[in-house]
Scaffold this motif. Structure first.
Motif, PDB file in Angstrom:
ATOM      1  N   UNK A  19       0.836  -1.206   0.000  1.00  0.00           N
ATOM      2  CA  UNK A  19       0.000   0.000   0.000  1.00  0.00           C
ATOM      3  C   UNK A  19       0.868   1.251   0.000  1.00  0.00           C
ATOM      4  N   UNK A  20       0.457   2.225   0.791  1.00  0.00           N
ATOM      5  CA  UNK A  20       1.126   3.526   0.731  1.00  0.00           C
ATOM      6  C   UNK A  20       2.535   3.519   1.316  1.00  0.00           C
ATOM      7  N   UNK A  21       2.772   2.654   2.330  1.00  0.00           N
ATOM      8  CA  UNK A  21       4.068   2.690   3.018  1.00  0.00           C
ATOM      9  C   UNK A  21       5.234   2.188   2.177  1.00  0.00           C
ATOM     10  N   UNK A  22       4.935   1.248   1.267  1.00  0.00           N
ATOM     11  CA  UNK A  22       6.005   0.706   0.434  1.00  0.00           C
ATOM     12  C   UNK A  22       6.928  -0.228   1.215  1.00  0.00           C
ATOM     13  N   UNK A  23       8.060  -0.576   0.574  1.00  0.00           N
ATOM     14  CA  UNK A  23       8.933  -1.620   1.103  1.00  0.00           C
ATOM     15  C   UNK A  23       9.433  -1.417   2.538  1.00  0.00           C
ATOM     16  N   UNK A  24       9.652  -0.176   3.000  1.00  0.00           N
ATOM     17  CA  UNK A  24      10.125  -0.024   4.383  1.00  0.00           C
ATOM     18  C   UNK A  24       9.232  -0.710   5.419  1.00  0.00           C
ATOM     19  N   UNK A  25       7.967  -0.928   5.078  1.00  0.00           N
ATOM     20  CA  UNK A  25       7.058  -1.590   6.030  1.00  0.00           C
ATOM     21  C   UNK A  25       7.542  -2.996   6.369  1.00  0.00           C
ATOM     22  N   UNK A  26       8.316  -3.622   5.433  1.00  0.00           N
ATOM     23  CA  UNK A  26       8.797  -4.989   5.661  1.00  0.00           C
ATOM     24  C   UNK A  26       9.781  -5.064   6.825  1.00  0.00           C
ATOM     25  N   UNK A  27      10.418  -3.928   7.127  1.00  0.00           N
ATOM     26  CA  UNK A  27      11.398  -3.909   8.224  1.00  0.00           C
ATOM     27  C   UNK A  27      10.785  -4.319   9.558  1.00  0.00           C
ATOM     28  N   UNK A  28       9.478  -4.156   9.664  1.00  0.00           N
ATOM     29  CA  UNK A  28       8.819  -4.441  10.950  1.00  0.00           C
ATOM     30  C   UNK A  28       8.627  -5.944  11.167  1.00  0.00           C
ATOM     31  N   UNK A  29       8.792  -6.750  10.119  1.00  0.00           N
ATOM     32  CA  UNK A  29       8.461  -8.179  10.247  1.00  0.00           C
ATOM     33  C   UNK A  29       9.317  -8.901  11.282  1.00  0.00           C
ATOM     34  N   UNK A  30      10.625  -8.867  11.080  1.00  0.00           N
ATOM     35  CA  UNK A  30      11.484  -9.655  11.966  1.00  0.00           C
ATOM     36  C   UNK A  30      11.352  -9.266  13.450  1.00  0.00           C
ATOM     37  N   UNK A  31      11.442  -7.974  13.779  1.00  0.00           N
ATOM     38  CA  UNK A  31      11.326  -7.642  15.206  1.00  0.00           C
ATOM     39  C   UNK A  31      10.004  -8.118  15.817  1.00  0.00           C
ATOM     40  N   UNK A  32       8.926  -8.020  15.041  1.00  0.00           N
ATOM     41  CA  UNK A  32       7.620  -8.403  15.586  1.00  0.00           C
ATOM     42  C   UNK A  32       7.493  -9.917  15.723  1.00  0.00           C
ATOM     43  N   UNK A  33       8.109 -10.658  14.801  1.00  0.00           N
ATOM     44  CA  UNK A  33       7.964 -12.120  14.829  1.00  0.00           C
ATOM     45  C   UNK A  33       8.992 -12.777  15.757  1.00  0.00           C
ATOM     46  N   UNK A  34      10.192 -12.227  15.776  1.00  0.00           N
ATOM     47  CA  UNK A  34      11.310 -12.925  16.408  1.00  0.00           C
ATOM     48  C   UNK A  34      11.202 -13.053  17.926  1.00  0.00           C
ATOM     49  N   UNK A  44      -0.583 -21.325  26.702  1.00  0.00           N
ATOM     50  CA  UNK A  44      -1.769 -20.799  26.018  1.00  0.00           C
ATOM     51  C   UNK A  44      -1.419 -19.675  25.048  1.00  0.00           C
ATOM     52  N   UNK A  45      -0.150 -19.271  25.024  1.00  0.00           N
ATOM     53  CA  UNK A  45       0.292 -18.284  24.030  1.00  0.00           C
ATOM     54  C   UNK A  45       0.357 -16.887  24.610  1.00  0.00           C
ATOM     55  N   UNK A  46       1.283 -16.112  24.055  1.00  0.00           N
ATOM     56  CA  UNK A  46       1.474 -14.737  24.522  1.00  0.00           C
ATOM     57  C   UNK A  46       0.605 -13.815  23.680  1.00  0.00           C
ATOM     58  N   UNK A  47       0.350 -12.605  24.186  1.00  0.00           N
ATOM     59  CA  UNK A  47      -0.404 -11.650  23.360  1.00  0.00           C
ATOM     60  C   UNK A  47       0.348 -11.405  22.057  1.00  0.00           C
ATOM     61  N   UNK A  48      -0.374 -11.224  20.983  1.00  0.00           N
ATOM     62  CA  UNK A  48       0.273 -11.045  19.694  1.00  0.00           C
ATOM     63  C   UNK A  48       1.081  -9.752  19.651  1.00  0.00           C
ATOM     64  N   UNK A  49       2.203  -9.788  18.929  1.00  0.00           N
ATOM     65  CA  UNK A  49       3.121  -8.654  18.886  1.00  0.00           C
ATOM     66  C   UNK A  49       2.448  -7.415  18.305  1.00  0.00           C
TER      67      UNK A  49
END
Ligand code: DHB
Length: 380
Positions: free
Chosen positions: A305-320, A373-378
């Motif tokens: 969408x509007x943010x473009x590729x920089x939005x992908x930077x958030x993936x690893x910190x949120x998942x890891x 039971x799992x942690x709250x989602x990132x």
């Protein structure tokens, strides 16, 4: 604190490590270096001190491929700066020089770079990378190599005694059985004969597992032996018994743990089993994979969408963060409930102490419940 090992010997420390390397010359250190790059921990020992090895002069010629391997794995910078590439050598026969031109004859060269320097580079790399190398050790003993719990014992330079022990390997024997269920909820059973897990699929099909050796063969497990093993592992003072029935399927599941970091390489984003795997205890695998893709769907939508590729930077910190929590929880729950082959009486007693902390305190039970039971989602 001193520890008593399986054969009754008292040592100052016992360390679990998957690979022990005896000999910390260039080959031993290179092995540890290559393993380290592959994410495999090791401990290297040598009778000689670092100074002794550094001053033991040996040949100083490296094949070009060897030099390249050292450079490519990050321990060859000095070879390029201080070494010399030789494209030939001279043979003198009866006072007459004959040049053997490597480059012309075989298209190859060698590097003049002393072995003592290769050793220094590799020893420095071990320090830099936080690897373990013990120099100047005495009384090295390599023990139980024919078993699945080999050990290496040695006296360190300061006189303290240590034992390295292969990280215990366990696997699960998985069974699908045609039988009515024996319990309303899942049962995770620790016993002095090993772990068992009673799960279910439907009213008439039950899923069960018991701890076994990783090299166990399904052919060696007829139905009666499977049921006898499961029954003795869940048996207790309440008279609990499993309802038996025909075994439909048998599989040996070997445990593996890994995390691929980074989880992103350019526009390639890794999720689920491609990025990590955990031991099955605690059933984190699929839950973790689905958390990855939930985060991933969010960042991909934003990136497109509007943010473009920089939005992908958030993936690893949120998942890891969740990946490492799950990695910890799965290995904690595995250690908590399984009987480690070759464990000392002290370790088994300590494990019971830990189990008592978990089942015998509200905080302990809450800790398990919260992780399970799992942690709250990132992204919440
Ligand atoms: C199951 C598997 C697990 O690893 C676990 O912890 C719980 C249940 C199952 O197969 O049902």
């Amino acid at each position: 604190m001193p520890e008593t090992t399986v054969d009754g010997t008292i040592v100052d420390t016992v360390t679990e490590v998957p690979v022990a390397v005896v000999g910390a010359g260039p080959a031993g250190l290179m092995l540890a270096h290559l393993l380290g790059r592959a994410g495999v921990e090791s401990a290297v020992l040598d009778l000689r001190t670092r100074a002794e090895i550094e001053t033991t002069h040996r040949a100083g010629i490296l094949e070009a491929d060897v030099a390249r391997d050292l450079v490519e794995t990050g321990v060859g910078d000095r070879i390029l700066r201080e070494g010399q590439e030789h494209t030939g050598t001279e043979l003198r026969v009866g006072g007459r020089p004959y040049r053997i031109d490597f480059r012309e004859l075989v298209g190859a060269s060698v590097w003049l770079y002393p072995q003592t320097e290769v050793f220094k580079d590799l020893a420095d790399a071990r320090e830099r990378d936080g690897g373990t190398a013990h120099f100047g050790v005495r009384d090295t003993e390599v023990l139980d190599v024919g078993t699945d719990a080999p050990r290496v014992r040695f006296t360190a330079a300061d006189g303290t005694r240590h034992e390295l022990r292969a990280r215990y390997q366990v696997a699960w024997f998985g069974v699908m059985a045609q039988a009515p269920s024996s319990a309303e909820e899942l049962v995770y059973a620790q016993s002095d004969r090993g772990f068992a897990l009673i799960s279910r699929r439907t009213e008439t099909v039950q899923r069960m597992y018991f701890q076994c050796a990783p090299d166990e063969r399904v052919e060696d497990w007829p139905e009666e032996r499977i049921w006898a093993t499961l029954q003795e592992r869940v048996a207790g003072e309440d008279g609990f018994r499993l309802t038996e029935g025909p075994v439909l399927e048998r599989t040996v599941l070997r445990f593996r743990s890994f995390v691929q970091e980074p989880m992103r390489w350019g526009s390639l984003l890794l999720a689920g089993d491609a990025a990590h795997t955990v031991p099955p205890t605690g059933a984190r695998g699929l839950n973790l994979a689905l958390h990855d893709v939930k985060v991933l769907a969010g960042v991909l939508t934003r990136a497109l969408g509007r943010e473009g590729e920089p939005a992908l930077d958030a993936y690893q910190p949120a998942a890891l963060r969740r990946v490492w929590r799950a990695q910890h929880f799965s290995s904690w729950m595995t250690r908590l409930l399984h009987t480690p082959p070759g464990a000392t009486p002290f370790e088994l007693r300590r494990q019971l102490g830990e189990l008592d902390c978990v089942v015998g305190t509200r905080a302990g039970r809450a800790y398990l419940a919260e992780q399970y039971t799992g942690w709250p989602s990132a992204d919440r």
